[in-house]
Design an enzyme around this catalytic site. Structure first.
Site, mmCIF file in Angstrom:
data_model
loop_
_atom_site.group_PDB
_atom_site.id
_atom_site.type_symbol
_atom_site.label_atom_id
_atom_site.label_comp_id
_atom_site.label_asym_id
_atom_site.label_seq_id
_atom_site.Cartn_x
_atom_site.Cartn_y
_atom_site.Cartn_z
ATOM 1 N N HIS A 285 0.683 7.004 -7.302
ATOM 2 C CA HIS A 285 1.316 5.892 -6.602
ATOM 3 C C HIS A 285 0.627 4.595 -7.020
ATOM 4 O O HIS A 285 -0.586 4.461 -6.904
ATOM 5 C CB HIS A 285 1.175 6.134 -5.096
ATOM 6 C CG HIS A 285 1.865 5.139 -4.230
ATOM 7 N ND1 HIS A 285 3.207 5.210 -3.932
ATOM 8 C CD2 HIS A 285 1.394 4.055 -3.575
ATOM 9 C CE1 HIS A 285 3.528 4.218 -3.120
ATOM 10 N NE2 HIS A 285 2.453 3.486 -2.894
ATOM 11 N N ASP B 64 0.500 0.593 -6.512
ATOM 12 C CA ASP B 64 0.870 -0.480 -5.588
ATOM 13 C C ASP B 64 0.823 -1.831 -6.290
ATOM 14 O O ASP B 64 -0.246 -2.349 -6.592
ATOM 15 C CB ASP B 64 -0.103 -0.496 -4.402
ATOM 16 C CG ASP B 64 0.126 0.676 -3.463
ATOM 17 O OD1 ASP B 64 1.282 0.873 -3.033
ATOM 18 O OD2 ASP B 64 -0.842 1.389 -3.159
ATOM 19 N N HIS C 60 5.291 1.292 -6.427
ATOM 20 C CA HIS C 60 5.669 0.704 -5.141
ATOM 21 C C HIS C 60 5.525 -0.806 -5.258
ATOM 22 O O HIS C 60 4.408 -1.319 -5.324
ATOM 23 C CB HIS C 60 4.741 1.277 -4.044
ATOM 24 C CG HIS C 60 4.955 0.686 -2.693
ATOM 25 N ND1 HIS C 60 4.044 0.854 -1.655
ATOM 26 C CD2 HIS C 60 5.968 -0.050 -2.165
ATOM 27 C CE1 HIS C 60 4.486 0.233 -0.575
ATOM 28 N NE2 HIS C 60 5.647 -0.326 -0.863
ATOM 29 N N MET D 4 5.421 -4.268 -3.862
ATOM 30 C CA MET D 4 5.300 -5.128 -2.675
ATOM 31 C C MET D 4 5.308 -6.564 -3.172
ATOM 32 O O MET D 4 4.301 -7.268 -3.138
ATOM 33 C CB MET D 4 4.015 -4.781 -1.920
ATOM 34 C CG MET D 4 4.148 -3.474 -1.143
ATOM 35 S SD MET D 4 2.563 -2.794 -0.676
ATOM 36 C CE MET D 4 2.158 -1.972 -2.211
ATOM 37 N N ASP E 25 3.736 6.240 3.577
ATOM 38 C CA ASP E 25 2.661 5.540 2.871
ATOM 39 C C ASP E 25 1.867 4.710 3.871
ATOM 40 O O ASP E 25 2.416 3.815 4.503
ATOM 41 C CB ASP E 25 3.296 4.639 1.794
ATOM 42 C CG ASP E 25 2.278 3.862 0.983
ATOM 43 O OD1 ASP E 25 1.073 4.119 1.110
ATOM 44 O OD2 ASP E 25 2.714 2.984 0.204
ATOM 45 N N GLY E 26 0.579 5.039 3.985
ATOM 46 C CA GLY E 26 -0.316 4.265 4.837
ATOM 47 C C GLY E 26 -0.953 5.121 5.911
ATOM 48 O O GLY E 26 -0.258 5.697 6.748
ATOM 49 N N GLY E 27 -2.281 5.263 5.816
ATOM 50 C CA GLY E 27 -3.004 6.008 6.851
ATOM 51 C C GLY E 27 -2.769 7.505 6.815
ATOM 52 O O GLY E 27 -3.025 8.203 7.807
ATOM 53 N N MET F 81 1.325 -5.719 -5.983
ATOM 54 C CA MET F 81 1.368 -6.755 -4.935
ATOM 55 C C MET F 81 1.253 -8.140 -5.560
ATOM 56 O O MET F 81 0.526 -8.320 -6.546
ATOM 57 C CB MET F 81 0.201 -6.571 -3.960
ATOM 58 C CG MET F 81 0.090 -5.181 -3.364
ATOM 59 S SD MET F 81 -1.189 -5.167 -2.096
ATOM 60 C CE MET F 81 -1.356 -3.396 -1.822
ATOM 61 N N GLY G 260 0.197 -3.933 2.278
ATOM 62 C CA GLY G 260 -0.742 -4.948 1.789
ATOM 63 C C GLY G 260 -2.144 -4.436 1.537
ATOM 64 O O GLY G 260 -2.815 -4.905 0.631
ATOM 65 N N MET H 53 7.281 2.941 5.557
ATOM 66 C CA MET H 53 5.885 2.501 5.615
ATOM 67 C C MET H 53 5.279 2.874 6.969
ATOM 68 O O MET H 53 5.860 2.606 8.013
ATOM 69 C CB MET H 53 5.794 0.977 5.437
ATOM 70 C CG MET H 53 6.078 0.470 4.036
ATOM 71 S SD MET H 53 5.001 1.136 2.743
ATOM 72 C CE MET H 53 3.369 0.590 3.270
ATOM 73 N N SER I 36 -2.724 7.163 -4.123
ATOM 74 C CA SER I 36 -2.578 5.740 -4.441
ATOM 75 C C SER I 36 -3.830 5.235 -5.138
ATOM 76 O O SER I 36 -4.928 5.306 -4.575
ATOM 77 C CB SER I 36 -2.343 4.933 -3.166
ATOM 78 O OG SER I 36 -2.523 3.561 -3.450
HETATM 79 C C1 DX5 Z 1 -0.500 -0.226 1.401
HETATM 80 C C2 DX5 Z 1 -0.144 0.543 0.165
HETATM 81 C C3 DX5 Z 1 -0.602 1.935 0.203
HETATM 82 C C4 DX5 Z 1 -2.099 2.132 0.288
HETATM 83 C C5 DX5 Z 1 -2.342 3.335 1.147
HETATM 84 O O1 DX5 Z 1 0.222 -1.389 1.462
HETATM 85 O O2 DX5 Z 1 1.245 0.552 -0.031
HETATM 86 O O3 DX5 Z 1 -0.070 2.703 -0.876
HETATM 87 O O4 DX5 Z 1 -2.714 2.336 -0.952
HETATM 88 O O5 DX5 Z 1 -3.694 3.456 1.370
HETATM 89 P P1 DX5 Z 1 -4.282 4.441 2.479
HETATM 90 O O6 DX5 Z 1 -3.827 5.817 2.147
HETATM 91 O O7 DX5 Z 1 -5.753 4.255 2.335
HETATM 92 O O8 DX5 Z 1 -3.761 3.987 3.821
HETATM 93 ZN ZN ZN Z 2 2.090 1.952 -1.478
#
Ligand code: DX5
Ligand code: ZN
Length: 231
Positions: free
Chosen positions: A31, A33, A64, A66, A173-175, A35, A140, A135, A8
């Site tokens: 990826h 993002d 992605h 959001m 996606d996330g962590g 927003m 965010g 997710m 990302s």
């Molecule tokens: C969060 C995004 C993710 C984010 C993930 O809302 O959708 O794509 O970039 O970041 P990491 O991998 O650091 O959790």
């Molecule tokens: Zn994302």
């Protein structure tokens, strides 16, 4: 079965995006993002910026969204050539209509579910999508902790995809990190978004390779210790 690693660029250096993209050229997709400070309390970039990324990226774009009002905005990202466009289930009343529109334009259509969103209403609609994004943090922000409690939902979607014999990619996606990617792989994910884990590494290409190996070893149905897959 393929394991995909999608870094990302939310975690990249925004003033050097072209060279940041070059550092992750060994990944599968980038990826992106988007927003809008409405659907999520953060703001990134819009179609003009994503269009330029599309021009210079060595690998395809996994967008992605959001954002709210996806029925209006999502088709534009498909039109500018994004390989996949994923919108949130929570952002539209007509996910099937929108997915069909995205496919018609030529993009893969993805649907994303926030941690609190039940997958059940979408399981019968799976043939309409190319990708489901479960997710693993609240959308965010990058750098948040992986929510293990989302794994039963991921497994439920994986079971439904298998039972229907579909080729729907399952994205998390996330962590996602060296510590958590195996958990998501075991639960059925095949496509892994990682922001801070990739761009926080000294050599992103090495981190991508390490994440890919770990995911393959832990893939649902993988034979213990070998990394090979039964199906
Ligand atoms: C969060 C995004 C993710 C984010 C993930 O809302 O959708 O794509 O970039 O970041 P990491 O991998 O650091 O959790
Ligand atoms: Zn994302």
């Amino acid at each position: 079965m393929t394991t995909r690693i999608n870094p990302s660029i939310l975690a990249a250096d925004f003033v050097n995006l072209e060279s940041e993209l070059a550092r992750i050229a060994s990944a599968d997709l980038v990826h992106v993002d988007v927003m809008d400070n409405h659907f999520v309390p953060n703001l990134t970039f819009g179609p003009q910026m994503v269009g330029r990324l599309q021009d210079v990226s060595p690998i395809p774009l996994d967008v992605h969204l959001m954002i709210s009002d996806v029925d209006r905005w999502a088709p534009g990202y498909a039109e500018l050539g994004a390989y996949s466009v994923t919108f949130h289930a929570e952002a539209t009343d007509e996910p099937v209509r929108l997915a069909r529109r995205l496919r018609e334009i030529g993009a893969r259509a993805g649907i994303a579910l926030k941690p609190g969103t039940d997958a059940a209403p979408y399981l019968d609609l799976l043939p309409e999508f190319d990708q489901v994004l479960v997710m693993t943090v609240e959308p965010g922000f990058g750098g948040q902790s992986f929510m293990r409690e989302t794994m039963p939902k991921l497994s439920r979607v994986a079971d439904a995809v298998r039972a229907a014999g579909l080729d729907v990619w399952l994205q998390v996606d996330g962590g996602i990190s060296l510590d958590t990617i195996g958990i998501a792989a075991e639960a059925g994910a095949d496509t892994f978004v990682a922001g801070s884990a990739v761009f926080g590494a000294e050599v992103p290409a090495e981190r991508i390779a390490a994440l890919r190996d770990l995911a393959a070893t832990h893939r649902h149905g993988a034979q213990p210790g070998t990394g090979s897959l039964k199906s």
